[in-house]
Design an enzyme around this catalytic site. Structure first.
Site: not given
Length: 149
Positions: A37, A41, A43, A78, A130
């Site tokens: 993490c 990345h 979600h 976004h 998440e």
């Protein structure tokens, strides 16, 4: 939208409103302990915000559902959460964009709006999923250190 039954916060208010929404965002956790993490990345976060209060506003709402979504969706959808330095900080673990901190931040942003309303409802819970198997529930303490019970 994911159909979900959420844990119920305890409170003594007359009204309780729940708003579900989702937003897509990327993040990374700036700590060696975060393992993979640490890398950027993304979600699709699923959120449920619970607002409670005793009085309705001039439109007959505790709070307009659309306002809750707009407060969070427009800010985080976004985006790279780490770029929001008003909400998150790479030097302070209490402000890393973890699920826990994002849930608390959602609550704080909603409460900041609610504090400016005439009927003064309270954000009593944020449920933030998440991943399909990982979520956080955040319940702020009332002034004086007590939970909403």
């Amino acid at each position: 939208m994911l159909q979900q039954v959420y844990p119920s916060p305890q409170h003594d208010y007359v009204y309780e409103l729940n708003k579900d929404f989702h937003f897509a965002a990327a993040h990374y956790v700036p700590s060696e302990e975060a393992g993979k993490c640490q890398r950027v990345h993304g979600h699709t976060y699923y959120a449920n915000v619970t607002v409670a209060g005793d009085e309705l506003d001039a439109a007959g709402f505790l709070v307009n559902f659309a306002i809750i979504k707009k407060l969070i969706h427009e800010r985080f959808d976004h985006t790279l959460l780490n770029d929001d330095t008003d909400s998150f900080d790479e030097a302070d673990p209490n402000r890393f964009p973890t699920t826990e901190v994002v849930a608390r931040t959602v609550c704080e942003l909603v409460q900041q709006y609610l504090d400016g309303t005439a009927n003064k409802p309270v954000c009593v819970q944020v449920f933030l999923r998440e991943t399909p198997t990982s979520y956080c529930v955040y319940r702020p303490k009332r002034k004086g250190g007590k939970s909403h019970e």
